[in-house]
Scaffold this motif. Structure first.
Motif, PDB file in Angstrom:
ATOM      1  N   VAL A 336      57.216  18.362  26.309  1.00  0.00           N
ATOM      2  CA  VAL A 336      57.677  19.714  26.007  1.00  0.00           C
ATOM      3  C   VAL A 336      56.511  20.615  25.609  1.00  0.00           C
ATOM      4  CG1 VAL A 336      59.146  21.134  24.514  1.00  0.00           C
ATOM      5  CG2 VAL A 336      59.981  18.928  25.363  1.00  0.00           C
ATOM      6  N   GLY A 337      56.449  21.774  26.211  1.00  0.00           N
ATOM      7  CA  GLY A 337      55.465  22.803  25.909  1.00  0.00           C
ATOM      8  C   GLY A 337      55.960  24.131  26.428  1.00  0.00           C
ATOM      9  N   ASP A 338      55.081  25.110  26.476  1.00  0.00           N
ATOM     10  CA  ASP A 338      55.419  26.438  26.977  1.00  0.00           C
ATOM     11  C   ASP A 338      55.666  26.352  28.486  1.00  0.00           C
ATOM     12  OD1 ASP A 338      55.504  29.078  27.839  1.00  0.00           O
ATOM     13  OD2 ASP A 338      53.872  29.741  26.549  1.00  0.00           O
ATOM     14  N   PRO A 339      56.868  26.701  28.967  1.00  0.00           N
ATOM     15  CA  PRO A 339      57.169  26.559  30.391  1.00  0.00           C
ATOM     16  C   PRO A 339      56.364  27.490  31.289  1.00  0.00           C
ATOM     17  CG  PRO A 339      58.947  27.724  29.280  1.00  0.00           C
ATOM     18  CD  PRO A 339      58.026  27.214  28.200  1.00  0.00           C
ATOM     19  N   ALA A 340      55.718  28.497  30.700  1.00  0.00           N
ATOM     20  CA  ALA A 340      54.842  29.360  31.496  1.00  0.00           C
ATOM     21  C   ALA A 340      53.529  28.659  31.831  1.00  0.00           C
ATOM     22  CB  ALA A 340      54.567  30.662  30.753  1.00  0.00           C
ATOM     23  N   PHE A 341      53.231  27.569  31.115  1.00  0.00           N
ATOM     24  CA  PHE A 341      51.964  26.854  31.299  1.00  0.00           C
ATOM     25  C   PHE A 341      52.173  25.407  31.741  1.00  0.00           C
ATOM     26  CE2 PHE A 341      50.967  30.409  28.688  1.00  0.00           C
ATOM     27  CZ  PHE A 341      49.631  30.720  28.901  1.00  0.00           C
ATOM     28  N   VAL A 342      53.334  24.844  31.441  1.00  0.00           N
ATOM     29  CA  VAL A 342      53.607  23.432  31.708  1.00  0.00           C
ATOM     30  C   VAL A 342      54.943  23.331  32.434  1.00  0.00           C
ATOM     31  CG1 VAL A 342      53.969  21.160  30.669  1.00  0.00           C
ATOM     32  CG2 VAL A 342      52.391  22.766  29.595  1.00  0.00           C
ATOM     33  N   ASP A 343      54.985  22.533  33.470  1.00  0.00           N
ATOM     34  CA  ASP A 343      56.230  22.319  34.207  1.00  0.00           C
ATOM     35  C   ASP A 343      57.062  21.287  33.451  1.00  0.00           C
ATOM     36  OD1 ASP A 343      58.188  22.403  36.084  1.00  0.00           O
ATOM     37  OD2 ASP A 343      57.059  21.370  37.653  1.00  0.00           O
ATOM     38  N   VAL A 344      57.783  21.737  32.438  1.00  0.00           N
ATOM     39  CA  VAL A 344      58.557  20.828  31.590  1.00  0.00           C
ATOM     40  C   VAL A 344      59.704  20.231  32.411  1.00  0.00           C
ATOM     41  CG1 VAL A 344      59.841  20.577  29.445  1.00  0.00           C
ATOM     42  CG2 VAL A 344      58.007  22.291  29.607  1.00  0.00           C
ATOM     43  N   PRO A 345      59.812  18.902  32.485  1.00  0.00           N
ATOM     44  CA  PRO A 345      60.847  18.271  33.317  1.00  0.00           C
ATOM     45  C   PRO A 345      62.214  18.251  32.634  1.00  0.00           C
ATOM     46  CG  PRO A 345      59.522  16.577  32.289  1.00  0.00           C
ATOM     47  CD  PRO A 345      58.901  17.893  31.883  1.00  0.00           C
ATOM     48  N   VAL A 346      62.772  19.420  32.398  1.00  0.00           N
ATOM     49  CA  VAL A 346      64.046  19.521  31.688  1.00  0.00           C
ATOM     50  C   VAL A 346      65.147  18.764  32.421  1.00  0.00           C
ATOM     51  CG1 VAL A 346      65.837  21.125  30.924  1.00  0.00           C
ATOM     52  CG2 VAL A 346      63.427  21.697  30.579  1.00  0.00           C
ATOM     53  N   ALA A 347      65.265  19.006  33.702  1.00  0.00           N
ATOM     54  CA  ALA A 347      66.314  18.326  34.476  1.00  0.00           C
ATOM     55  C   ALA A 347      66.136  16.811  34.431  1.00  0.00           C
ATOM     56  CB  ALA A 347      66.299  18.821  35.917  1.00  0.00           C
ATOM     57  N   GLY A 348      64.899  16.345  34.538  1.00  0.00           N
ATOM     58  CA  GLY A 348      64.652  14.909  34.501  1.00  0.00           C
ATOM     59  C   GLY A 348      64.984  14.295  33.161  1.00  0.00           C
ATOM     60  N   LEU A 349      64.655  14.995  32.082  1.00  0.00           N
ATOM     61  CA  LEU A 349      64.917  14.470  30.744  1.00  0.00           C
ATOM     62  C   LEU A 349      66.410  14.361  30.458  1.00  0.00           C
ATOM     63  CD1 LEU A 349      62.156  16.421  28.784  1.00  0.00           C
ATOM     64  CD2 LEU A 349      62.242  13.948  29.131  1.00  0.00           C
ATOM     65  N   LEU A 350      67.221  15.207  31.114  1.00  0.00           N
ATOM     66  CA  LEU A 350      68.665  15.194  30.886  1.00  0.00           C
ATOM     67  C   LEU A 350      69.448  14.574  32.041  1.00  0.00           C
ATOM     68  CD1 LEU A 350      69.174  18.717  29.262  1.00  0.00           C
ATOM     69  CD2 LEU A 350      68.916  16.501  28.119  1.00  0.00           C
ATOM     70  N   ASP A 351      68.751  14.070  33.044  1.00  0.00           N
ATOM     71  CA  ASP A 351      69.417  13.393  34.154  1.00  0.00           C
ATOM     72  C   ASP A 351      70.199  12.192  33.621  1.00  0.00           C
ATOM     73  OD1 ASP A 351      69.628  12.726  37.150  1.00  0.00           O
ATOM     74  OD2 ASP A 351      68.853  10.873  36.248  1.00  0.00           O
ATOM     75  N   ARG A 352      71.433  12.041  34.069  1.00  0.00           N
ATOM     76  CA  ARG A 352      72.298  10.997  33.510  1.00  0.00           C
ATOM     77  C   ARG A 352      71.720   9.599  33.710  1.00  0.00           C
ATOM     78  NH1 ARG A 352      77.042  12.103  31.372  1.00  0.00           N
ATOM     79  NH2 ARG A 352      78.001  14.159  31.676  1.00  0.00           N
ATOM     80  N   GLN A 353      71.131   9.346  34.870  1.00  0.00           N
ATOM     81  CA  GLN A 353      70.558   8.025  35.107  1.00  0.00           C
ATOM     82  C   GLN A 353      69.354   7.780  34.204  1.00  0.00           C
ATOM     83  OE1 GLN A 353      69.782   7.732  39.320  1.00  0.00           O
ATOM     84  NE2 GLN A 353      71.876   7.058  39.769  1.00  0.00           N
ATOM     85  N   TYR A 354      68.532   8.825  34.013  1.00  0.00           N
ATOM     86  CA  TYR A 354      67.376   8.667  33.131  1.00  0.00           C
ATOM     87  C   TYR A 354      67.830   8.444  31.691  1.00  0.00           C
ATOM     88  CZ  TYR A 354      63.080   9.515  30.579  1.00  0.00           C
ATOM     89  OH  TYR A 354      62.006   9.381  29.729  1.00  0.00           O
ATOM     90  N   VAL A 355      68.807   9.240  31.240  1.00  0.00           N
ATOM     91  CA  VAL A 355      69.319   9.071  29.876  1.00  0.00           C
ATOM     92  C   VAL A 355      69.888   7.667  29.697  1.00  0.00           C
ATOM     93  CG1 VAL A 355      71.078   9.834  28.238  1.00  0.00           C
ATOM     94  CG2 VAL A 355      69.739  11.533  29.496  1.00  0.00           C
ATOM     95  N   ALA A 356      70.602   7.179  30.713  1.00  0.00           N
ATOM     96  CA  ALA A 356      71.162   5.826  30.623  1.00  0.00           C
ATOM     97  C   ALA A 356      70.058   4.779  30.539  1.00  0.00           C
ATOM     98  CB  ALA A 356      72.057   5.559  31.837  1.00  0.00           C
ATOM     99  N   ALA A 357      68.975   4.992  31.277  1.00  0.00           N
ATOM    100  CA  ALA A 357      67.858   4.045  31.232  1.00  0.00           C
ATOM    101  C   ALA A 357      67.201   4.048  29.854  1.00  0.00           C
ATOM    102  CB  ALA A 357      66.841   4.382  32.312  1.00  0.00           C
ATOM    103  N   ARG A 358      67.084   5.211  29.251  1.00  0.00           N
ATOM    104  CA  ARG A 358      66.516   5.273  27.902  1.00  0.00           C
ATOM    105  C   ARG A 358      67.471   4.610  26.900  1.00  0.00           C
ATOM    106  NH1 ARG A 358      61.456   5.750  27.272  1.00  0.00           N
ATOM    107  NH2 ARG A 358      61.325   7.360  25.644  1.00  0.00           N
ATOM    108  N   ARG A 359      68.761   4.864  27.046  1.00  0.00           N
ATOM    109  CA  ARG A 359      69.746   4.262  26.144  1.00  0.00           C
ATOM    110  C   ARG A 359      69.703   2.743  26.252  1.00  0.00           C
ATOM    111  NH1 ARG A 359      74.065   5.605  28.638  1.00  0.00           N
ATOM    112  NH2 ARG A 359      74.135   7.734  27.839  1.00  0.00           N
TER     113      ARG A 359
END
Length: 572
Positions: A336-359
């Motif tokens: 996480v950072g300033d989205p004007a400078f960093v391509d923050v992977p918001v969709a990836g961090l909240l993707d259901r499969q990714y969240v399930a893998a973290r869980r």
């Protein structure tokens, strides 16, 4: 019409799965047409009774929640200067009771054009100590809260800007009683307390520091807010105000590079609120550079666990909360950072499969080490060296028109940089960047530092407002807010009981908490699961929130601070 976080589509092969994911990220959608707002009472919860009173006076005159937020912030700058002020920045969510839309306003400070990734490194190439960095002239970014409030007022204000400051000006002239908390911070072991401005402001004529019950006056601030009322928010970024800020930050020790050009160029950002489902609710928060994405990720990890059935007295519930927190913080710190400078992977961090893998990484025993995951294959996380103190405040407002505000506001550390102009303290927000010149939160000119602030609005699935919540607390904010959401939404506790739950902050490498607030046996039971808590009594949360329950606003203010709640129903 898409009203949510704009995702960058880089692969045509995402197909149906992508659209399903996008549906989970949409904020409270606008309904087919305007609906009549429900008649609900006005309520304010904030960190000081005088701030609540100032805001409620505005609401009684028919003001919008945004109008009241301006009055609350102006008063907090006077009575709670250790936490927030007109020299700082903020994030604000506004709910529209007619359209059911959520608007997100970013008033985060920006780095000056002369900032560099190595500005907090010493001659030896090592990071400066925090005390030196926080009180340096380099610590202050362009303040954003006044411009942000000005933008929101331009769009939603019902009362003239000029009518929103007099209660604060009068109180600054007459003085206010010093609270126990303010007196404690004046005597705290902070580098800012050695700064000349702090000592001059808080020292009585007899040479002693102010104490509980003393009357503290601030005529310079009274004159300033009266002028701000007349001239409007842009005046803050021009003429003598900008020159005064630059002069103060250009002074020793370690003069900064902030210029009047930097200040004049500042613009607040109106962003798309970031929302996601949680059980039968929708949680809306701020997108990056806020840490709202981390809060949503943690809640979605916990949604598919047994935490709701276990309840607040079960050690396994707190174990699940701790492990989900550690995983969330690892991802938040890396990405996480300033989205004007960093391509923050918001969709990836909240993707259901990714969240399930973290869980799935939450086992029967706490993991000895927790690392960031890989929500986007091309993203390689870097080392982060960000430290966030807890000098922040939060308040929530609901007006008679059905509109609401949830706003977190800060000067970063206690009394900001310890430098004052026109009766208010300047932020030291640049120290919210990583001190190392790597990672998503590295310093760059014009960049906004990552923030842990995560104001929340709670909606039902039809987009109707059910509640508002938020907290100060540095990087503990997502944990404070997440704990309270679990208490209200999963354990069905009254808001005050949820706020009063023990704070447990589980970061990847360190776990702290209010052990004296925990039930007997809880600390030992968690230790058996590998969650060894470092006792920190009086964790400095400042949770403020309300939730619609049984036909009324169930509102609360954190007893750990000086907060209070006021409610008023029209016609009474």
């Amino acid at each position: 019409m898409w009203t949510g976080w704009h995702l960058r589509i880089r692969s045509a092969g995402l197909g149906v799965a992508l659209f399903a994911m996008l549906g989970n990220l949409l904020p409270a959608m606008a309904l087919a047409g305007p609906s009549r707002p429900e008649p609900r009472p006005m309520v304010i919860s904030a960190a000081h009774p005088l701030a609540v009173e100032a805001g409620m006076e505005v609401l009684r005159r028919g003001g919008d929640a945004v109008d009241a937020a301006i009055a609350v912030q102006a008063m907090l700058s006077l009575v709670e200067p250790q936490s927030s002020g007109l020299g700082g920045g903020a994030f604000m969510l506004r709910y529209d009771g007619t359209t059911h839309r959520v608007s997100a306003y970013d008033g985060r400070e920006t780095a000056p054009a002369g900032a560099s990734p190595t500005m907090f490194l010493g001659d030896d190439g090592q990071p400066l100590t925090r005390g030196i960095a926080m009180t340096s002239g380099r610590a202050t970014g362009v303040p954003g809260v006044v411009a942000m409030l000005g933008l929101a007022h331009q769009q939603h204000g019902r009362l003239p800007w000029s009518s929103l400051f007099e209660s604060t000006a009068s109180r600054a002239d007459a003085g206010f009683a010093v609270s126990q908390r303010l007196a404690r911070f004046v005597r705290g072991p902070f580098a800012q307390n050695r700064m000349a401005d702090v000592q001059a402001y808080f020292t009585r004529p007899d040479g002693q520091l102010i104490d509980v019950g003393d009357t503290l006056r601030n005529p310079a601030y009274a004159a300033f807010v009266r002028e701000l009322a007349v001239r409007g928010p842009r005046w803050f970024y021009e003429d003598e105000v900008a020159s005064a800020i630059v002069a103060r930050t250009s002074a020793a020790p370690i003069p900064g590079a902030l210029s009047v050009t930097d200040i004049a160029a500042y613009r607040p950002q109106q962003r798309e609120a970031l929302c996601a489902p949680y059980r039968v609710y929708r949680l809306c928060t701020m997108p990056p550079p806020s840490s709202g994405v981390g809060l949503l990720q943690m809640m979605q990890m916990l949604e598919r666990t047994r935490i709701a059935r276990l309840g607040p007295d079960n050690p396994q519930a707190w174990y699940l909360f701790a492990e989900a927190s550690r995983l969330m913080y690892a991802d938040r710190d890396a990405y996480v950072g300033d989205p004007a400078f960093v391509d923050v992977p918001v969709a990836g961090l909240l993707d259901r499969q990714y969240v399930a893998a973290r869980r799935a990484l939450i086992g029967p025993q706490a993991a000895p080490a927790v690392a960031a995951g890989s929500p986007v294959r091309t993203w390689v996380p870097s080392i982060d060296a960000t430290v966030e103190p807890a000098g922040t405040s939060h308040f929530v407002i609901h007006d008679s028109h059905g509109n609401a505000v949830s706003m977190t506001t800060t000067v970063e550390s206690f009394f900001g940089s310890g430098r004052m102009v026109h009766g208010f303290f300047l932020n030291n927000q640049m120290t919210d960047f990583s001190f190392l010149p790597t990672g998503a939160n590295a310093i760059a000119p014009g960049k906004r530092p990552r923030s842990s602030m995560a104001p929340v609005l709670i909606l039902d699935r039809r987009g109707r407002l059910l509640g508002a919540l938020g907290s100060p607390g540095g990087n503990a904010i997502p944990a404070y807010v997440g704990k309270t959401l679990i208490g209200v939404l999963d354990w069905h506790l009254p808001m005050q009981q949820a706020v009063d739950l023990p704070n447990l902050i589980a970061r990847p490498a360190a776990i702290s908490g209010e052990t004296t607030r925990m039930p007997p046996g809880m600390v030992d039971a968690l230790a058996q699961r590998g969650i060894r808590i470092q006792p920190v009594n009086g964790e400095d949360s400042g949770l403020h929130g309300f939730f619609w329950r049984d036909g009324h606003w169930d509102a609360a203010a954190d007893s750990r601070r000086d907060g209070s709640v006021a409610q008023h129903r029209q016609g009474r």
